[in-house]
Design a protein around this motif. Sequence first.
Motif, PDB file in Angstrom:
ATOM      1  N   GLN A   1       0.803  -1.244   0.057  1.00 44.63           N
ATOM      2  CA  GLN A   1      -0.034   0.160   0.004  1.00 44.63           C
ATOM      3  C   GLN A   1       1.005   1.326   0.143  1.00 44.63           C
ATOM      4  O   GLN A   1       0.097   2.461   0.204  1.00 44.63           O
ATOM      5  CB  GLN A   1      -0.974  -0.261   1.275  1.00 44.63           C
ATOM      6  CG  GLN A   1      -2.145  -1.081   0.868  1.00 44.63           C
ATOM      7  CD  GLN A   1      -2.733  -1.424   2.259  1.00 44.63           C
ATOM      8  OE1 GLN A   1      -2.474  -0.760   3.371  1.00 44.63           O
ATOM      9  NE2 GLN A   1      -3.648  -2.316   2.064  1.00 44.63           N
ATOM     10  N   GLY A   2       2.106   1.048  -0.260  1.00 46.17           N
ATOM     11  CA  GLY A   2       2.950   2.194  -0.420  1.00 46.17           C
ATOM     12  C   GLY A   2       3.710   2.850   0.811  1.00 46.17           C
ATOM     13  O   GLY A   2       4.574   4.020   0.799  1.00 46.17           O
TER      14      GLY A   2
ATOM     15  N   ASP B   1       1.734  -3.088  -6.538  1.00 48.37           N
ATOM     16  CA  ASP B   1       1.137  -2.265  -5.674  1.00 48.37           C
ATOM     17  C   ASP B   1      -0.143  -3.177  -5.378  1.00 48.37           C
ATOM     18  O   ASP B   1      -0.701  -4.001  -6.122  1.00 48.37           O
ATOM     19  CB  ASP B   1       0.544  -1.086  -6.399  1.00 48.37           C
ATOM     20  CG  ASP B   1       1.919  -0.061  -6.349  1.00 48.37           C
ATOM     21  OD1 ASP B   1       2.728  -0.190  -5.842  1.00 48.37           O
ATOM     22  OD2 ASP B   1       1.905   0.687  -7.061  1.00 48.37           O
TER      23      ASP B   1
END
Length: 869
Positions: A73-74, A796
């Motif tokens: 999720q970054g 991602d």
Amino acid sequence: MTRYDAGQAEPKWRKAWADKGCFETDTDGDSADTERPKYYVLEMFPYPSGRIHMGHVRNYAMGDVIARAKRAQGFAVLHPMGWDAFGMPAENAAMERNSHPAKWTYANIDAMREQLKAMGLAIDWSREFATCDPEYYAQQQSMFIDFLDADLLTRKEAVVNWDPVDMTVLANEQVIDGRGWRSGATVEKRALTQWFFRITDFAEELLADIDTLDGWPEKVRVMQRNWIGKSRGIEIPFALTESSAGMDAILCYTTRPDTLRGASFIAISPEHPLSIALSETDETVAAFREECRLAGTSEEALEKAEKRGINTGLSVAHPVYPDQTLPVWIGNFVLMDYGTGAVFGCPAHDQRDLDFARKYDLPVANAFHMPGESEDVGTEALVPTKAETVVYVDHFAGIGTTTSQEGIDRTIDWMEAQDMGKGQVRYRLRDWGVSRQRYWGCPIPVVHCPDCGVVPERKENLPITLPEDVTFDRPGNPLERHPSWKNTMCPDCGKQAQRETDTMDTFVDSSWYFARFCSPRAETPTNRAEVDRWLPVDQYIGGIEHAILHLLYSRFFARAMAKTGHLSEASVEPFKALFTQGMVTHETYSRLEKSDEGVEREVFFTPEEVTRVGEGVWTLKADGGPVTTGGIVKMSKSKRNVIDPDDIIARYGADTARWFMLSDSPPERDVEWTEAGAEGAARHLQRVWRLISEAAERAPQGGDGDNAAEDLRKITHRAIQAITDDIAAFRFNKAVAQLYGLTNAIAGFKATGKAADAALREAVNALTLLMAPMTPHLAEECWAMLGHKTMVVETDWPVADPALLVDDLVILPVQVNGKKRAEIQVAADESRDKVEAMALAEEAVVKLLAGASPKKVIVVPGRIVNVVM
RNA sequence: GCGGGCGUAGUCCAACGGUUAGAGACAGAGGACUUAAAAUCCUUCCAGUGUGGGUUCGACUCCCACCGCCCGUACCA
């Protein structure tokens, strides 16, 4: 049909991740990591006992789900692992094998590291350390000296359990029936001068800040509050009518001075100085004291609630009503180490005092009643909560009807004004004694100089390492009897001096390891830039058994480290969120067998030793005889219901173990390990693999298809949304259920056509990515099968398309008086009035209304219509 | 004693106060495929939410009392 071979696929993917350094958290500034928001997820590090158990599997699987999901999720994720490696089991093993604790410990670490790696955890192994590494404990020693300079440490006498045979200090748990657990010798109480962390200086702060820990379970916060145990009370001297043993008064501590009107006796501890003085001349007192002393060491539980005492014949004057006198008793229920070791008894408002008063025929008088009542206390004391309003009877400070809390506060103020006592805030929390007379721990870096006294070691002389040439063939602390280790020079005057031979409590090691992970090789305890970036830990995961000590010590340590400049003030609460996971349980199998001496006892069998022959009926493989299935309890050696994670991983693969651990039971609750459940999990993972391989090989099809493609897309995107939310909220069991649902939808998808091909493709891609946090190896295998050139760990997290989460048309049930009578289909955003009109126009509704107009029509948009008549 | 939690199919568990309590899994039953078995697939049985009140148009969900189980903790004055 080929099958998914976890044994072949799992090592392959672990190697691929390791080769690419996928989980190493870059902090050198040239990676994108420093630009992404940080997320520090940490599971409580293990003690290197030798093998991992299912509890570890559950704990680390949960942390890994969070770590992998957050990464996708970054977030820049920090997810490290280390070893809580000092402690007694290593010394015991060394004694048994005539070996060295380090050897045993590091061998265990090597074995357990391999086991953990086989789980496929997304851990930055480059940060690994053990607390017994000199590199780690050198920094701990350095901080110890800083703490000493900052007056966060003190030396004082404390009583310890001393085993005269093993010549060692025992923890309370190691004293069984007054004897040492290993030697069987009668344990002595000994006063030793020991080091203490001044945690009580932080009692108020540690208590107040619990309120800020909104990411912690309420249960743990309550336990910490109770442990700190703040109470406001007052010390009141009760003047003796004639002085005794050189005392003019008995000082009592109470939190309920508002009940002083009901005081009918004084009770002092058998260990109270007055009791001791009296026992020297009075044989009955001496006998009673001896009796209490013996009772204290034996099983208290056996004769609990038995409140006994003897009258000393002395009396005191009531401080408020000086013409009244109260007898002085010695009570077995009064503790010397709480308060002043003396209490006043108010039988009307304390059950224990009431029992005592009834037994010895002492007066009982109410200090207050509940509003509207005036019955005096009979056999049950009147003990309302402090928030409840009560009516005081003839109160000496003029208090009438108010809450007990208010009554207490005003009484204390009044008594202080009259100089009758001194108000006090007390805490149950004690200073943290950290001296251990053991070898396998972090040496305390101080020197005892005959001239200068206790002198901290110079930092440039650190680390003070443990000598390796020690043996455990004799009792006692090897550091003590080592020929040369303790001989040193005084850092101040340079004269011959001796090192401290005590080592630190292992709780010290685990009180700051989370900070060390931020810069495990730094030459100072912490690197401020790194700890400022990573701390606090965003999510901490571990067992409830550490709810008090470990977490409280860590909270103290963070404050102490902030005071000495090792952490910023922003990190004094080291764990922003805490999750306490449940245990792993398993059925037990046992039967009663007679031993050679003819004593019947319960013998337990392992799951491998028994066979299931029917519903709840089991037999022993060895002799075919029946065994009873006992309770479903925590896996333990004594119950022989342990399942070895190695066996499970060898048979089914790590993904199956992880998947099953996360299924069904909510993570905070206990989970029962069953063979059938594990097999079901393995079967499901095979099914997923098969479905995805079929989807990957599916030839493009012509035609237009139908609505089924759109339906599958909706299911896919709803699953994405739900699973994302469930993982974030620690609802792994629901996330797993959602994944089953999505899998079933894919399996049942028979539509053809271009749109169908695309929808199926989207669904299997999503399924693969969504499963990855739980079953990372399988996900990589599927991802590759689907033709992707990168790995899942480089991909991602999928994002749900909001447009696919809502329906344009919804079917609303129409109720009449709460019973469903019809359905209407309306646009999702249809106006209330229109919906109401449509509902009222329904034939069934019209019929039931029979011309009457409804009393009320409730329209819950998107949910329901209810017509009330 | 006190504090916290949990009671829903045979079992483990779901269900923003809203349709006829069901997402999912395990176990069970029947069937298809197979020479057979394994594997796989399909179908299917089963509960009305511990008990009693209350609030509400509507309660598994909120409130009160009780029952049962689990965990923690205590002669804390």
